[in-house]
Design a protein around this motif. Structure first.
Motif, PDB file in Angstrom:
ATOM      1  N   ILE A  43       0.837  -1.199   0.000  1.00  0.00           N
ATOM      2  CA  ILE A  43       0.000   0.000   0.000  1.00  0.00           C
ATOM      3  C   ILE A  43       0.877   1.256   0.000  1.00  0.00           C
ATOM      4  CG2 ILE A  43      -1.608   1.361   1.415  1.00  0.00           C
ATOM      5  CD1 ILE A  43      -3.001  -1.343   2.100  1.00  0.00           C
ATOM      6  N   LYS A  44       1.907   1.278   0.822  1.00  0.00           N
ATOM      7  CA  LYS A  44       2.819   2.433   0.851  1.00  0.00           C
ATOM      8  C   LYS A  44       3.499   2.631  -0.507  1.00  0.00           C
ATOM      9  CE  LYS A  44       3.769   2.291   5.773  1.00  0.00           C
ATOM     10  NZ  LYS A  44       4.674   1.862   6.826  1.00  0.00           N
ATOM     11  N   GLY A  45       3.889   1.531  -1.156  1.00  0.00           N
ATOM     12  CA  GLY A  45       4.519   1.614  -2.467  1.00  0.00           C
ATOM     13  C   GLY A  45       3.585   2.152  -3.536  1.00  0.00           C
ATOM     14  N   ILE A  46       2.314   1.767  -3.471  1.00  0.00           N
ATOM     15  CA  ILE A  46       1.317   2.287  -4.422  1.00  0.00           C
ATOM     16  C   ILE A  46       1.085   3.771  -4.151  1.00  0.00           C
ATOM     17  CG2 ILE A  46      -1.109   2.193  -5.132  1.00  0.00           C
ATOM     18  CD1 ILE A  46      -0.996  -0.851  -4.466  1.00  0.00           C
ATOM     19  N   GLU A  47       0.889   4.114  -2.890  1.00  0.00           N
ATOM     20  CA  GLU A  47       0.602   5.508  -2.540  1.00  0.00           C
ATOM     21  C   GLU A  47       1.762   6.450  -2.889  1.00  0.00           C
ATOM     22  OE1 GLU A  47      -2.586   5.008   1.111  1.00  0.00           O
ATOM     23  OE2 GLU A  47      -0.445   5.031   1.622  1.00  0.00           O
ATOM     24  N   SER A  48       2.977   5.957  -2.792  1.00  0.00           N
ATOM     25  CA  SER A  48       4.145   6.792  -3.091  1.00  0.00           C
ATOM     26  C   SER A  48       4.445   6.863  -4.594  1.00  0.00           C
ATOM     27  CB  SER A  48       5.378   6.265  -2.364  1.00  0.00           C
ATOM     28  OG  SER A  48       5.834   5.060  -2.953  1.00  0.00           O
ATOM     29  N   GLY A  49       3.778   6.029  -5.385  1.00  0.00           N
ATOM     30  CA  GLY A  49       4.019   5.997  -6.815  1.00  0.00           C
ATOM     31  C   GLY A  49       5.174   5.095  -7.223  1.00  0.00           C
ATOM     32  N   LYS A  50       5.708   4.339  -6.276  1.00  0.00           N
ATOM     33  CA  LYS A  50       6.838   3.451  -6.558  1.00  0.00           C
ATOM     34  C   LYS A  50       6.414   2.245  -7.396  1.00  0.00           C
ATOM     35  CE  LYS A  50      10.546   0.989  -4.127  1.00  0.00           C
ATOM     36  NZ  LYS A  50      11.109   0.675  -2.809  1.00  0.00           N
ATOM     37  N   TRP A  51       5.258   1.665  -7.052  1.00  0.00           N
ATOM     38  CA  TRP A  51       4.789   0.454  -7.727  1.00  0.00           C
ATOM     39  C   TRP A  51       3.344   0.604  -8.175  1.00  0.00           C
ATOM     40  CZ3 TRP A  51       6.511  -1.650  -2.555  1.00  0.00           C
ATOM     41  CH2 TRP A  51       7.877  -1.941  -2.555  1.00  0.00           C
ATOM     42  N   GLN A  52       3.023  -0.139  -9.228  1.00  0.00           N
ATOM     43  CA  GLN A  52       1.647  -0.313  -9.674  1.00  0.00           C
ATOM     44  C   GLN A  52       1.495  -1.811  -9.916  1.00  0.00           C
ATOM     45  OE1 GLN A  52       0.578   1.941 -13.158  1.00  0.00           O
ATOM     46  NE2 GLN A  52      -1.590   1.699 -12.751  1.00  0.00           N
ATOM     47  N   PHE A  53       0.568  -2.431  -9.209  1.00  0.00           N
ATOM     48  CA  PHE A  53       0.397  -3.879  -9.281  1.00  0.00           C
ATOM     49  C   PHE A  53      -0.777  -4.244 -10.180  1.00  0.00           C
ATOM     50  CE2 PHE A  53       2.342  -3.105  -5.104  1.00  0.00           C
ATOM     51  CZ  PHE A  53       3.440  -3.943  -5.182  1.00  0.00           C
ATOM     52  N   TYR A  54      -0.680  -5.450 -10.747  1.00  0.00           N
ATOM     53  CA  TYR A  54      -1.774  -5.984 -11.554  1.00  0.00           C
ATOM     54  C   TYR A  54      -1.836  -7.495 -11.368  1.00  0.00           C
ATOM     55  CZ  TYR A  54       1.736  -7.584 -14.944  1.00  0.00           C
ATOM     56  OH  TYR A  54       2.796  -8.210 -15.540  1.00  0.00           O
ATOM     57  N   VAL A  55      -2.964  -8.077 -11.746  1.00  0.00           N
ATOM     58  CA  VAL A  55      -3.110  -9.534 -11.802  1.00  0.00           C
ATOM     59  C   VAL A  55      -3.542  -9.889 -13.217  1.00  0.00           C
ATOM     60  CG1 VAL A  55      -3.632  -9.862  -9.358  1.00  0.00           C
ATOM     61  CG2 VAL A  55      -5.493  -9.482 -10.944  1.00  0.00           C
ATOM     62  N   ASP A  56      -3.255 -11.111 -13.610  1.00  0.00           N
ATOM     63  CA  ASP A  56      -3.655 -11.630 -14.913  1.00  0.00           C
ATOM     64  C   ASP A  56      -4.925 -12.455 -14.690  1.00  0.00           C
ATOM     65  OD1 ASP A  56      -4.035 -13.135 -17.241  1.00  0.00           O
ATOM     66  OD2 ASP A  56      -1.894 -13.348 -17.593  1.00  0.00           O
ATOM     67  N   VAL A  57      -6.035 -11.979 -15.230  1.00  0.00           N
ATOM     68  CA  VAL A  57      -7.315 -12.674 -15.097  1.00  0.00           C
ATOM     69  C   VAL A  57      -7.731 -13.131 -16.494  1.00  0.00           C
ATOM     70  CG1 VAL A  57      -9.732 -12.495 -14.391  1.00  0.00           C
ATOM     71  CG2 VAL A  57      -7.966 -11.268 -13.109  1.00  0.00           C
ATOM     72  N   LYS A  58      -7.526 -14.409 -16.763  1.00  0.00           N
ATOM     73  CA  LYS A  58      -7.883 -14.994 -18.058  1.00  0.00           C
ATOM     74  C   LYS A  58      -7.241 -14.230 -19.223  1.00  0.00           C
ATOM     75  CE  LYS A  58     -12.168 -16.757 -16.194  1.00  0.00           C
ATOM     76  NZ  LYS A  58     -13.609 -16.687 -16.177  1.00  0.00           N
ATOM     77  N   GLY A  59      -5.952 -13.914 -19.073  1.00  0.00           N
ATOM     78  CA  GLY A  59      -5.218 -13.242 -20.128  1.00  0.00           C
ATOM     79  C   GLY A  59      -5.378 -11.728 -20.168  1.00  0.00           C
ATOM     80  N   GLN A  60      -6.156 -11.177 -19.268  1.00  0.00           N
ATOM     81  CA  GLN A  60      -6.369  -9.726 -19.207  1.00  0.00           C
ATOM     82  C   GLN A  60      -5.646  -9.143 -17.994  1.00  0.00           C
ATOM     83  OE1 GLN A  60      -8.398  -7.811 -21.352  1.00  0.00           O
ATOM     84  NE2 GLN A  60      -8.483  -9.642 -22.623  1.00  0.00           N
ATOM     85  N   PHE A  61      -4.907  -8.062 -18.178  1.00  0.00           N
ATOM     86  CA  PHE A  61      -4.278  -7.369 -17.055  1.00  0.00           C
ATOM     87  C   PHE A  61      -5.354  -6.570 -16.330  1.00  0.00           C
ATOM     88  CE2 PHE A  61       0.436  -6.919 -18.442  1.00  0.00           C
ATOM     89  CZ  PHE A  61       0.496  -8.282 -18.662  1.00  0.00           C
ATOM     90  N   VAL A  62      -5.464  -6.767 -15.023  1.00  0.00           N
ATOM     91  CA  VAL A  62      -6.424  -6.025 -14.203  1.00  0.00           C
ATOM     92  C   VAL A  62      -5.629  -5.327 -13.109  1.00  0.00           C
ATOM     93  CG1 VAL A  62      -8.477  -6.196 -12.762  1.00  0.00           C
ATOM     94  CG2 VAL A  62      -8.190  -7.780 -14.672  1.00  0.00           C
TER      95      VAL A  62
END
Length: 95
Positions: A43-62
């Protein structure tokens, strides 16, 4: 610019409960090593702009976003999830 990182596994405080909170997220680095972060670190990494996370759901980035529970506690879910973070909760357990 944030690094885009795929979440491939999670740890929950109680794996058998569908309502328990995610405690850690993880995945595999491009070089084949494993990474793992606590929920608070992610959460701290997302809020600071360091990271943006995603998951692969049936071939789609979410994309993974930060949300707040009714009690004000921050948690992670995907943009496509409703109140429960089902796309994340369906991931396998991190080692």
């Amino acid at each position: 610019m944030a690094d885009n990182i795929q979440i491939q596994c999670i740890n929950k405080t109680n794996r058998t409960s569908p309502f328990e909170r995610i405690s850690h997220i993880g995945g595999i680095t491009p070089s084949g090593g494993r990474w793992k972060l606590s929920l608070d670190e992610a959460i701290k990494g997302i809020e600071s702009g360091k990271w943006q996370f995603y998951v692969d759901v049936k071939g789609q980035f979410v994309w993974v976003v930060i949300s707040k529970s009714a009690s004000g506690q921050k948690y992670l879910k995907t943009q496509k999830d409703g109140e429960q973070p089902n796309n994340l909760l369906s991931l396998p357990e991190c080692p």
